[in-house]
Design a protein around this motif. Structure first.
Motif, PDB file in Angstrom:
ATOM      1  N   ILE A  95     -35.560  -7.060 -27.891  1.00  0.00           N
ATOM      2  CA  ILE A  95     -35.457  -6.288 -26.647  1.00  0.00           C
ATOM      3  C   ILE A  95     -34.099  -5.608 -26.486  1.00  0.00           C
ATOM      4  N   PRO A  96     -32.964  -6.276 -26.684  1.00  0.00           N
ATOM      5  CA  PRO A  96     -31.681  -5.562 -26.508  1.00  0.00           C
ATOM      6  C   PRO A  96     -31.523  -4.382 -27.482  1.00  0.00           C
ATOM      7  N   GLN A  97     -31.900  -4.563 -28.730  1.00  0.00           N
ATOM      8  CA  GLN A  97     -31.767  -3.489 -29.714  1.00  0.00           C
ATOM      9  C   GLN A  97     -32.716  -2.326 -29.403  1.00  0.00           C
ATOM     10  N   LEU A  98     -33.937  -2.651 -29.008  1.00  0.00           N
ATOM     11  CA  LEU A  98     -34.894  -1.596 -28.668  1.00  0.00           C
ATOM     12  C   LEU A  98     -34.456  -0.822 -27.430  1.00  0.00           C
ATOM     13  N   SER A  99     -33.941  -1.527 -26.447  1.00  0.00           N
ATOM     14  CA  SER A  99     -33.474  -0.879 -25.234  1.00  0.00           C
ATOM     15  C   SER A  99     -32.332   0.083 -25.543  1.00  0.00           C
ATOM     16  N   ASP A 100     -31.392  -0.336 -26.385  1.00  0.00           N
ATOM     17  CA  ASP A 100     -30.287   0.538 -26.775  1.00  0.00           C
ATOM     18  C   ASP A 100     -30.767   1.712 -27.621  1.00  0.00           C
ATOM     19  N   SER A 138     -34.553   1.805 -19.586  1.00  0.00           N
ATOM     20  CA  SER A 138     -34.184   0.833 -18.560  1.00  0.00           C
ATOM     21  C   SER A 138     -35.062  -0.414 -18.725  1.00  0.00           C
ATOM     22  N   ALA A 139     -34.877  -1.355 -17.832  1.00  0.00           N
ATOM     23  CA  ALA A 139     -35.683  -2.581 -17.900  1.00  0.00           C
ATOM     24  C   ALA A 139     -37.169  -2.264 -17.684  1.00  0.00           C
ATOM     25  N   LEU A 140     -37.468  -1.340 -16.769  1.00  0.00           N
ATOM     26  CA  LEU A 140     -38.859  -0.969 -16.510  1.00  0.00           C
ATOM     27  C   LEU A 140     -39.463  -0.250 -17.711  1.00  0.00           C
ATOM     28  N   GLY A 141     -38.712   0.639 -18.321  1.00  0.00           N
ATOM     29  CA  GLY A 141     -39.192   1.337 -19.514  1.00  0.00           C
ATOM     30  C   GLY A 141     -39.409   0.391 -20.674  1.00  0.00           C
ATOM     31  N   MET A 142     -38.511  -0.565 -20.797  1.00  0.00           N
ATOM     32  CA  MET A 142     -38.651  -1.553 -21.876  1.00  0.00           C
ATOM     33  C   MET A 142     -39.883  -2.424 -21.648  1.00  0.00           C
ATOM     34  N   ALA A 143     -40.127  -2.814 -20.422  1.00  0.00           N
ATOM     35  CA  ALA A 143     -41.316  -3.611 -20.105  1.00  0.00           C
ATOM     36  C   ALA A 143     -42.584  -2.832 -20.423  1.00  0.00           C
ATOM     37  N   SER A 144     -42.571  -1.537 -20.145  1.00  0.00           N
ATOM     38  CA  SER A 144     -43.731  -0.695 -20.464  1.00  0.00           C
ATOM     39  C   SER A 144     -43.940  -0.594 -21.970  1.00  0.00           C
ATOM     40  N   PHE A 147     -47.153  -2.526 -26.820  1.00  0.00           N
ATOM     41  CA  PHE A 147     -47.237  -3.229 -28.093  1.00  0.00           C
ATOM     42  C   PHE A 147     -48.475  -4.135 -28.115  1.00  0.00           C
ATOM     43  N   TYR A 148     -48.744  -4.793 -27.012  1.00  0.00           N
ATOM     44  CA  TYR A 148     -49.856  -5.742 -26.983  1.00  0.00           C
ATOM     45  C   TYR A 148     -51.223  -5.057 -26.993  1.00  0.00           C
ATOM     46  N   TYR A 149     -51.300  -3.781 -26.578  1.00  0.00           N
ATOM     47  CA  TYR A 149     -52.565  -3.055 -26.712  1.00  0.00           C
ATOM     48  C   TYR A 149     -52.905  -2.865 -28.183  1.00  0.00           C
ATOM     49  N   GLY A 150     -51.905  -2.510 -28.983  1.00  0.00           N
ATOM     50  CA  GLY A 150     -52.125  -2.352 -30.417  1.00  0.00           C
ATOM     51  C   GLY A 150     -52.350  -3.676 -31.112  1.00  0.00           C
TER      52      GLY A 150
END
Length: 71
Positions: free
Chosen positions: A46-51, A56-62, A67-70
């Motif tokens: 999560i930290p690496q993907l966010s950077d 933001s936190a909301l975008g990262m959660a989305s 990922f889980y749909y795939g």
């Protein structure tokens, strides 16, 4: 008179049956471990993907939710 061997008694596991069961167990265990690593991977990154994506936190959660749909 030739000897005819009787089939194994019902419920008794032969050598081939044990090998088949062991192989099936190993394949299932490997598949389960692989699925566990796939489920755990996003939380570690999560930290690496966010950077990397500038989210933001909301975008990262989305993104993680997609990922889980795939999966």
């Amino acid at each position: 008179m030739p000897q005819v061997s009787a089939p194994p008694a019902k419920g008794r596991v032969t050598g081939l049956g044990r090998k088949t069961a062991a192989t099936a167990w190993v394949v299932a265990a490997v598949f389960y471990f692989y699925q566990y690593t796939l489920r755990s991977a996003p939380s570690v990154m999560i930290p690496q993907l966010s950077d990397a994506f500038g989210l933001s936190a909301l975008g990262m959660a989305s993104l993680v939710g997609l990922f889980y749909y795939g999966y």
